[in-house]
Write an enzyme that holds these catalytic residues in place. Sequence first.
Site, PDB file in Angstrom:
ATOM      1  N   ASP A  69       0.868  -1.175   0.000  1.00 14.51           N
ATOM      2  CA  ASP A  69       0.000   0.000   0.000  1.00 14.51           C
ATOM      3  C   ASP A  69       0.904   1.224   0.000  1.00 14.51           C
ATOM      4  OD1 ASP A  69      -1.718   2.102   0.522  1.00 14.51           O
ATOM      5  OD2 ASP A  69      -2.570   1.238   2.345  1.00 14.51           O
ATOM      6  N   TYR A 170      -7.881  16.521  -5.870  1.00 15.69           N
ATOM      7  CA  TYR A 170      -7.076  15.675  -6.755  1.00 15.69           C
ATOM      8  C   TYR A 170      -6.092  16.539  -7.542  1.00 15.69           C
ATOM      9  CZ  TYR A 170      -6.099  12.625 -10.792  1.00 15.69           C
ATOM     10  OH  TYR A 170      -5.494  11.891 -11.789  1.00 15.69           O
ATOM     11  N   THR A 205      -8.400   2.867 -19.846  1.00 15.84           N
ATOM     12  CA  THR A 205      -8.082   1.907 -18.795  1.00 15.84           C
ATOM     13  C   THR A 205      -9.375   1.460 -18.122  1.00 15.84           C
ATOM     14  OG1 THR A 205      -7.920   3.549 -17.023  1.00 15.84           O
ATOM     15  CG2 THR A 205      -5.928   3.172 -18.350  1.00 15.84           C
TER      16      THR A 205
END
Length: 266
Positions: A69, A170, A205
């Site tokens: 992670d 973001y 994707t």
Amino acid sequence: MSVETQIFNLDGRVAVVTGAGQGVGKGIAQMLSAHGAAVVVNDYFAERAHAVAQEIKAAGGKAEAIQADVTDYASVGAMFEKANAIFGKVDILVNNAGNAGANPDSGSSRKPFWESDPADWERFISVNLDGVMNCSRHALPGMVDRQHGRLITIISDAGRSGEANGLEVYSAAKAGAAGLTRGIARGVGRYGITANNIAISATNTPAIAAAVANPELIKKALAQYVVRRLGEPSDVAAMVLFLASGASSWITGQTYPVNGGFSFSM
């Protein structure tokens, strides 16, 4: 072998690619392997990483799947310890893991920034900024010792020109990652290490599979692009290859847009 081919030859190099279990990361891992690098295929989901590593090995390449992670400093440290134990070094780090984390559909839905709270922000900041810091911190000491390295961070056009509709944080996280990479570039150039960013836009994707299935939505989205098609993982992977290779040895601290002309921002 031609000079042009040799300059992209990564024989003897070892790369760590984060978030490489699918999409852009998978394409990058495959591209680097095809040009001779041994690749550590990292993903939050072990089964995805193992599947990509097996594909690379089946094609004749060298790969090892390591689950970690990237938002967890200790988990990243364990990944680099294992990579060094298996391959002896890490020459190339591709900070690819991003989006909204391992489970982008979990948590709150996208909302305007003025309606959000720190819990909403954390899912973007932890993977897109903290993850880049964690991985870069663990990769750099070995590169400094060996006086060679390539650090490549995948950001987004959102980090260059900004994006609204729930993507404000973001945008900030990606801009922060880009700034971090530029700062690293200034600090490590004397050790033969380069650090650059690649800013991508809509790429074909699994993350955008639902949108791709809607022809009208895709047609409207592509109207914003000078080159009217979605990007492919191979488009991004080709730029990673350039920045990982000897072809870019005098280039550092830069951001390269691979975006079909979505934005011409500096």
